[in-house]
Design an enzyme around this catalytic site. Sequence first.
Site, short mmCIF file in Angstrom:
data_model
loop_
_atom_site.label_atom_id
_atom_site.label_comp_id
_atom_site.label_asym_id
_atom_site.label_seq_id
_atom_site.Cartn_x
_atom_site.Cartn_y
_atom_site.Cartn_z
N TYR A 37 7.26 -16.31 -4.70
CA TYR A 37 6.73 -14.94 -4.70
C TYR A 37 7.11 -14.23 -3.40
O TYR A 37 7.67 -13.12 -3.41
CB TYR A 37 5.20 -14.98 -4.86
CG TYR A 37 4.49 -13.68 -4.56
CD1 TYR A 37 4.31 -12.72 -5.54
CD2 TYR A 37 3.96 -13.42 -3.28
CE1 TYR A 37 3.65 -11.53 -5.27
CE2 TYR A 37 3.30 -12.24 -3.00
CZ TYR A 37 3.14 -11.29 -3.99
OH TYR A 37 2.49 -10.12 -3.71
N LYS B 157 9.70 -11.05 -2.67
CA LYS B 157 9.18 -9.81 -2.07
C LYS B 157 9.97 -9.43 -0.80
O LYS B 157 10.08 -8.25 -0.47
CB LYS B 157 7.70 -9.96 -1.73
CG LYS B 157 6.77 -9.87 -2.95
CD LYS B 157 6.56 -8.41 -3.37
CE LYS B 157 5.53 -8.28 -4.48
NZ LYS B 157 5.28 -6.88 -4.85
P1 NDP Z 1 -1.93 -7.11 -10.52
O1 NDP Z 1 -1.53 -8.50 -10.88
O2 NDP Z 1 -3.34 -6.71 -10.74
O3 NDP Z 1 -0.98 -6.09 -11.31
C1 NDP Z 1 0.39 -6.34 -11.49
C2 NDP Z 1 0.93 -5.32 -12.47
O4 NDP Z 1 2.34 -5.55 -12.67
C3 NDP Z 1 0.29 -5.37 -13.86
O5 NDP Z 1 0.11 -4.05 -14.31
C4 NDP Z 1 1.34 -6.08 -14.68
O6 NDP Z 1 1.29 -5.77 -16.06
C5 NDP Z 1 2.60 -5.49 -14.06
N1 NDP Z 1 3.81 -6.26 -14.36
C6 NDP Z 1 4.04 -7.57 -14.17
N2 NDP Z 1 5.30 -7.89 -14.54
C7 NDP Z 1 5.86 -6.75 -15.00
C8 NDP Z 1 7.14 -6.43 -15.54
N3 NDP Z 1 8.09 -7.35 -15.69
N4 NDP Z 1 7.39 -5.15 -15.90
C9 NDP Z 1 6.45 -4.20 -15.78
N5 NDP Z 1 5.21 -4.44 -15.28
C10 NDP Z 1 4.93 -5.70 -14.90
O7 NDP Z 1 -1.52 -6.89 -8.98
P2 NDP Z 1 -2.21 -5.94 -7.87
O8 NDP Z 1 -2.58 -4.66 -8.48
O9 NDP Z 1 -3.21 -6.74 -7.12
O10 NDP Z 1 -0.99 -5.73 -6.87
C11 NDP Z 1 -0.10 -4.61 -6.97
C12 NDP Z 1 1.18 -4.90 -6.21
O11 NDP Z 1 0.88 -5.10 -4.84
C13 NDP Z 1 1.93 -6.14 -6.67
O12 NDP Z 1 3.31 -5.87 -6.53
C14 NDP Z 1 1.51 -7.20 -5.68
O13 NDP Z 1 2.48 -8.22 -5.55
C15 NDP Z 1 1.39 -6.37 -4.41
N6 NDP Z 1 0.45 -6.85 -3.42
C16 NDP Z 1 -0.85 -7.09 -3.76
C17 NDP Z 1 -1.74 -7.52 -2.82
C18 NDP Z 1 -3.16 -7.74 -3.17
O14 NDP Z 1 -3.88 -8.34 -2.34
N7 NDP Z 1 -3.66 -7.27 -4.29
C19 NDP Z 1 -1.32 -7.77 -1.40
C20 NDP Z 1 0.05 -7.36 -1.15
C21 NDP Z 1 0.89 -6.95 -2.12
P3 NDP Z 1 0.32 -6.56 -17.08
O15 NDP Z 1 -1.00 -5.85 -17.02
O16 NDP Z 1 1.02 -6.43 -18.38
O17 NDP Z 1 0.23 -7.97 -16.58
#
Ligand code: NDP
Length: 337
Positions: A149, A153
């Site tokens: 992961y 990133k």
């Molecule tokens: P979530 O897991 O809650 O949400 C991830 C989202 O990405 C979901 O809507 C998921 O869709 C969508 N997704 C996954 N794969 C695909 C794909 N192939 N095509 C389109 N959509 C896709 O994550 P968060 O909201 O917590 O995090 C948001 C972003 O911030 C992410 O990129 C994460 O890596 C990054 N991040 C988060 C942190 C945190 O602490 N929360 C810290 C630092 C970075 P579905 O609903 O269908 O699964």
Amino acid sequence: MKKAFITGITGQDGAYLSKFLLEQGYEVHGGVRRISQPDTPRLDRLGITKDVHLHDFDLSEVNNIRRVIEKTQVDEFYNLAAQSFVGSSWELPIYAADANGVGVVRILDCLRMVAPETRFYQASTSEMFGLVQEVPQKETTRLYPRSPYGVAKVYGHYITMNYRESFDMHASSGILFNHESPLRGKEFVTRKITLALAAIARGGNDPVVLGNLDAKRDWGFAGDYVRGMWMMLQQEKADDYVLATGVTTPIRDFVTFAGESLGMDLAWDGEGVNETAVDRKTGKKIVEISEEFFRPAEVDLLIGDPTKARDELKWEPKVTIRELAEMMAKSDYDDLA
Ligand code: NDP
Ligand code: GDP
């Protein structure tokens, strides 16, 4: 009226960012991937499903990305979609590389061709610091990711910087430390803890089974962090910013805080896989340890330095770790009523 597109709109941050942008008067569009049973529980929970425009979207499909960009013609594009769970990324390393790495350049390249004036936000992460090379971590700290992961990133982060420098695009990366909420995915450690403790407080008897309790995270509230994402795109020049609280907490203490907010008084005993926590008031076992939840490579300590965001964006996190644990535990407890 400004328009924004959010990938990952069904996720934790996507839901909070949608709500925030709607409150700012934006027209909000979002990408939803095709799954067998379409569902938007987080948007439903915030009561905004009908207020946003949803489009079929997948990070793996470059022509789909291009069509969506052409159709929506937004002012701001937030890339929040990702394979976001570190623990699963050893099992899904190629998907993580494709979604979290190559997916970013698919979007950037489409924007470059079709909408070069659109401002772009990339969801970078403190997991890029991994085996930390400096304490606390800031924008200039050397990256040393410790999971597929995190490695993916890092590519997303550098390609965002590269498109900014190569094509003069307004492309910013937010290096966000862990941020949680009652909408956090159930497999992340905070939500796993609050869900399990709420069930015990409602009469259940199943302890939460955890892995490494000594890992430390800089945890904030997701609602505060999405405001910071938006602030980055309002700057005249694009840049990279750390968003963090500057406070780090061991997993064990998060369990204690969540337990206290549910009226528990935890007694910790034992070491390693034999460690347990028992509620002194009821005698119930609250925590057990299993090898199953340890990772092949661990990020032991994360603590961020948000000085640049504070000085340049005037961004401040508002919710403390104790308030966050209480907010999440009480929300899960109320949901079980
Ligand atoms: P979530 O897991 O809650 O949400 C991830 C989202 O990405 C979901 O809507 C998921 O869709 C969508 N997704 C996954 N794969 C695909 C794909 N192939 N095509 C389109 N959509 C896709 O994550 P968060 O909201 O917590 O995090 C948001 C972003 O911030 C992410 O990129 C994460 O890596 C990054 N991040 C988060 C942190 C945190 O602490 N929360 C810290 C630092 C970075 P579905 O609903 O269908 O699964
Ligand atoms: P991450 O920082 O994005 O990996 O967020 P997580 O909430 O998944 O994990 C935070 C830390 O908690 C990591 O160091 C994990 O090793 C540790 N941890 C300990 N027990 C567990 C568990 O049962 N589940 C998860 N997800 N993490 C755990």
